[in-house]
Motif scaffolding. Sequence first.
Motif, short mmCIF file in Angstrom:
data_model
loop_
_atom_site.label_atom_id
_atom_site.label_comp_id
_atom_site.label_asym_id
_atom_site.label_seq_id
_atom_site.Cartn_x
_atom_site.Cartn_y
_atom_site.Cartn_z
N MET A 1 0.81 -1.11 -0.10
CA MET A 1 0.13 -0.09 0.03
C MET A 1 1.00 1.19 0.06
SD MET A 1 -3.41 1.56 1.06
CE MET A 1 -4.32 0.31 1.13
N ILE A 2 0.53 2.27 -0.69
CA ILE A 2 1.22 3.61 -0.71
C ILE A 2 1.04 4.34 0.30
CG2 ILE A 2 -0.75 4.56 -2.27
CD1 ILE A 2 1.60 6.24 -3.76
N GLU A 3 1.72 4.98 0.90
CA GLU A 3 1.74 6.02 1.95
C GLU A 3 2.10 7.37 1.43
OE1 GLU A 3 3.29 5.01 5.66
OE2 GLU A 3 3.07 2.83 5.57
N PHE A 4 1.17 8.17 1.32
CA PHE A 4 1.62 9.64 0.82
C PHE A 4 2.43 10.43 1.81
CE2 PHE A 4 -2.24 8.32 -1.53
CZ PHE A 4 -1.94 8.25 -2.58
N GLN A 5 3.32 11.24 1.12
CA GLN A 5 4.02 12.20 1.45
C GLN A 5 3.83 13.75 1.19
OE1 GLN A 5 6.06 11.21 4.69
NE2 GLN A 5 5.02 9.29 3.99
N VAL A 6 3.46 14.67 1.93
CA VAL A 6 3.12 15.89 1.57
C VAL A 6 4.44 16.82 1.74
CG1 VAL A 6 1.71 17.82 1.35
CG2 VAL A 6 0.70 15.47 1.32
N ASP A 7 4.89 17.63 0.84
CA ASP A 7 6.04 18.49 1.14
C ASP A 7 5.48 19.90 0.80
OD1 ASP A 7 8.16 20.19 1.46
OD2 ASP A 7 9.41 19.31 -0.21
N ARG A 8 5.10 20.61 2.03
CA ARG A 8 4.21 21.75 1.80
C ARG A 8 5.37 22.86 1.26
NH1 ARG A 8 -0.37 20.19 4.01
NH2 ARG A 8 -0.29 18.94 5.62
N HIS A 9 6.64 22.68 1.17
CA HIS A 9 7.31 23.62 0.98
C HIS A 9 8.30 23.46 -0.76
CE1 HIS A 9 7.26 25.19 4.88
NE2 HIS A 9 7.71 23.87 5.35
N SER A 10 7.60 22.32 -1.29
CA SER A 10 8.23 22.14 -2.56
C SER A 10 7.61 23.03 -3.74
CB SER A 10 7.59 20.61 -2.75
OG SER A 10 6.35 20.68 -3.40
N GLY A 11 6.61 23.83 -3.66
CA GLY A 11 6.12 24.59 -4.62
C GLY A 11 5.37 23.82 -5.78
N VAL A 12 5.09 22.52 -5.41
CA VAL A 12 4.48 21.63 -6.36
C VAL A 12 2.92 21.63 -5.61
CG1 VAL A 12 4.00 19.45 -7.38
CG2 VAL A 12 6.24 20.39 -7.13
N ALA A 13 1.75 21.60 -6.39
CA ALA A 13 0.50 21.78 -5.85
C ALA A 13 0.59 20.46 -5.06
CB ALA A 13 -0.35 21.95 -7.02
N THR A 14 -0.17 20.45 -3.98
CA THR A 14 -0.55 19.08 -3.34
C THR A 14 -1.28 17.89 -4.01
OG1 THR A 14 -0.63 20.32 -1.20
CG2 THR A 14 -1.36 18.21 -0.84
N TYR A 15 -2.26 18.15 -4.78
CA TYR A 15 -2.71 17.02 -5.67
C TYR A 15 -1.74 16.42 -6.58
CZ TYR A 15 -3.87 19.30 -9.94
OH TYR A 15 -3.55 19.85 -11.31
N LEU A 16 -0.96 17.45 -7.45
CA LEU A 16 -0.13 16.89 -8.19
C LEU A 16 1.11 15.85 -7.34
CD1 LEU A 16 0.59 19.97 -10.70
CD2 LEU A 16 -0.49 17.65 -10.95
N GLN A 17 1.36 16.42 -6.21
CA GLN A 17 2.34 15.85 -5.36
C GLN A 17 1.63 14.02 -5.16
OE1 GLN A 17 4.25 17.23 -1.72
NE2 GLN A 17 3.57 19.44 -2.61
N LEU A 18 0.12 13.87 -5.08
CA LEU A 18 -0.13 12.85 -4.77
C LEU A 18 -0.40 12.13 -6.17
CD1 LEU A 18 -3.40 13.70 -2.53
CD2 LEU A 18 -1.05 12.97 -1.64
N VAL A 19 -0.60 12.64 -7.25
CA VAL A 19 -0.49 12.30 -8.55
C VAL A 19 0.71 11.39 -8.79
CG1 VAL A 19 -0.85 12.79 -10.92
CG2 VAL A 19 -2.53 13.62 -9.27
N ASN A 20 1.64 12.33 -8.53
CA ASN A 20 3.17 11.91 -9.12
C ASN A 20 3.74 10.70 -8.07
OD1 ASN A 20 3.32 13.92 -10.99
ND2 ASN A 20 4.21 15.42 -9.49
N GLN A 21 3.03 10.53 -6.92
CA GLN A 21 3.69 9.60 -5.97
C GLN A 21 2.89 8.31 -6.45
OE1 GLN A 21 3.46 10.65 -1.80
NE2 GLN A 21 3.82 12.67 -2.35
N VAL A 22 1.67 8.50 -6.85
CA VAL A 22 0.88 7.27 -7.38
C VAL A 22 1.62 7.02 -8.72
CG1 VAL A 22 -1.16 6.32 -8.39
CG2 VAL A 22 -1.18 7.73 -6.26
N LYS A 23 1.95 7.66 -9.52
CA LYS A 23 2.68 7.10 -10.86
C LYS A 23 3.83 6.72 -10.80
CE LYS A 23 0.46 10.82 -14.02
NZ LYS A 23 0.77 11.98 -14.78
N GLN A 24 4.69 7.08 -9.53
CA GLN A 24 6.17 6.56 -9.34
C GLN A 24 5.98 5.22 -8.89
OE1 GLN A 24 8.38 8.73 -6.43
NE2 GLN A 24 10.16 7.27 -6.87
N ALA A 25 4.58 5.08 -7.99
CA ALA A 25 4.53 3.70 -7.23
C ALA A 25 4.19 2.77 -8.34
CB ALA A 25 3.41 3.77 -6.20
#
Length: 148
Positions: free
Chosen positions: A1-25
Amino acid sequence: MIEFQVDRHSGVATYLQLVNQVKQALRLGVLEPGDRLPTARAVVEATAINPNTVLKAYRELEREGLVEPRPGQGTFVTRSLSRPEAAADSPLRADLVDWVTRAHAAGLGREDVLALVEAALAEAAARPRGAARPTRAGTERPSREDTT
């Protein structure tokens, strides 16, 4: 199972961080067709983000044909992005892990390594496929494709 990590200082929209993490997985084979993504509620509890952000990410993944919602059951992976060359036991991945280990031993941090990888990706993309690679001395050496 995937565990999402959110970096609030990355400059990347939070929803895109989730999308990118799913794609990487999906690329790494951590998630496979039939696997269930965490519920929006579980993601909200783990990351303290707005539920609408999770739903937006899942809608984007659905739009890309990677997941499908099943009413009353959850959101499920519909296709993989993994390739055998990226598998945990692949020689390419082992070579990359060795390289990253050497980079860290040389004193490079995560951002330095990422910058080098991005520069190498750009350099490789600019080179015609099968073209010779320059050596450190500036002379050319054949690519792997030319020697096989």
